[in-house]
Design an enzyme around this catalytic site. Structure first.
Site, PDB file in Angstrom:
ATOM      1  N   GLY A  80     -25.237 -24.194  57.034  1.00 51.87           N
ATOM      2  CA  GLY A  80     -24.080 -24.626  57.799  1.00 51.87           C
ATOM      3  C   GLY A  80     -23.164 -25.489  56.960  1.00 51.87           C
ATOM      4  CD  GLN A 106     -21.127 -30.566  55.055  1.00 47.05           C
ATOM      5  OE1 GLN A 106     -21.243 -29.746  55.961  1.00 47.05           O
ATOM      6  NE2 GLN A 106     -22.058 -30.763  54.123  1.00 47.05           N
ATOM      7  CB  CYS A 158     -27.064 -32.969  53.599  1.00 46.45           C
ATOM      8  SG  CYS A 158     -25.301 -33.011  53.957  1.00 46.45           S
ATOM      9  CG  LEU A 159     -24.854 -27.377  51.763  1.00 47.05           C
ATOM     10  CD1 LEU A 159     -23.863 -26.372  52.335  1.00 47.05           C
ATOM     11  CD2 LEU A 159     -25.605 -26.787  50.582  1.00 47.05           C
ATOM     12  CG  HIS A 204     -27.100 -31.409  59.153  1.00 53.35           C
ATOM     13  ND1 HIS A 204     -27.935 -32.227  58.420  1.00 53.35           N
ATOM     14  CD2 HIS A 204     -26.079 -31.080  58.327  1.00 53.35           C
ATOM     15  CE1 HIS A 204     -27.422 -32.391  57.210  1.00 53.35           C
ATOM     16  NE2 HIS A 204     -26.291 -31.701  57.122  1.00 53.35           N
ATOM     17  CD  GLU A 205     -23.515 -28.213  59.350  1.00 52.92           C
ATOM     18  OE1 GLU A 205     -22.502 -28.798  58.892  1.00 52.92           O
ATOM     19  OE2 GLU A 205     -24.498 -27.962  58.637  1.00 52.92           O
ATOM     20  CG  HIS A 222     -21.644 -33.162  58.086  1.00 54.26           C
ATOM     21  ND1 HIS A 222     -21.584 -34.071  57.049  1.00 54.26           N
ATOM     22  CD2 HIS A 222     -22.703 -32.370  57.812  1.00 54.26           C
ATOM     23  CE1 HIS A 222     -22.557 -33.843  56.200  1.00 54.26           C
ATOM     24  NE2 HIS A 222     -23.262 -32.822  56.635  1.00 54.26           N
TER      25      HIS A 222
END
Length: 177
Positions: free
Chosen positions: A46, A51, A90-91, A132-133, A136
């Site tokens: 995701g 991000q 996490c990216l 998680h998204e 963000h």
């Protein structure tokens, strides 16, 4: 090269709450398409608009189930149940994972890129991905979900990484969401 560079830990844009989207237009569809390409290049599950430096309430995800990427606009978790601990990455904090406790099941609502209402009951990894998204979109990083002792150790690790040249985009873990 992906259309966007994924913003990394320390970038102030990751701490800002994203704004609601009033209209799905061609520019928003292009943003989502470019985010999907960026997500695939990063091998994540995701990617939220903040991000990539865009303060809009949307995220793209791909469960790698053959259905391709999907976009959720103005997502909201209206119900949650249970508890599940999982090694989450996490990216925007590439290559690092921590055990994080989140609800095991969620009910997510929002809109797709055609303006249709979306309602999804999700559990385990998909529920975690959505939460998680959403974090963000609210300016919350997974580090803020850690217990105090683990967070202290995580910050120590990040300081050491920073002294050794910083985080590198593209470094990933199988647990990066």
């Amino acid at each position: 090269m992906p259309p966007y560079t994924i913003r990394l830990f320390g970038d102030p844009v990751l701490k800002q709450k994203a704004g609601e989207i009033d209209d799905v237009d061609g520019a928003l569809v292009r943003l989502a398409d470019d985010m999907a390409v960026t997500l695939h290049e990063a091998s994540g599950l995701g990617l939220a608009a903040p991000q990539v430096g865009v303060q809009k309430r949307l995220f793209v995800y791909d469960l790698q189930d053959g259905e391709g990427s999907k976009t959720i606009v103005n997502p909201v978790v209206s119900e949650h149940r249970g508890e599940w601990t999982y090694e989450e990455g996490c990216l925007s904090v590439p290559g690092l994972v921590w055990p994080i406790v989140r609800p095991k099941e969620v009910h997510l609502t929002g809109y797709d890129l055609d303006g249709n209402e979306v309602s999804i009951e999700a559990d385990e990894i998909v529920a975690r991905l959505f939460q998680h998204e959403l974090d963000h979109l609210d300016g919350v990083l997974l580090l803020e979900r850690l217990d105090p002792d683990t967070r202290k150790e995580a910050m120590r690790t990040l300081r050491e990484i920073n002294l050794n040249g910083g985080l590198r985009s593209g470094t990933r873990s199988d647990h990066d969401l």
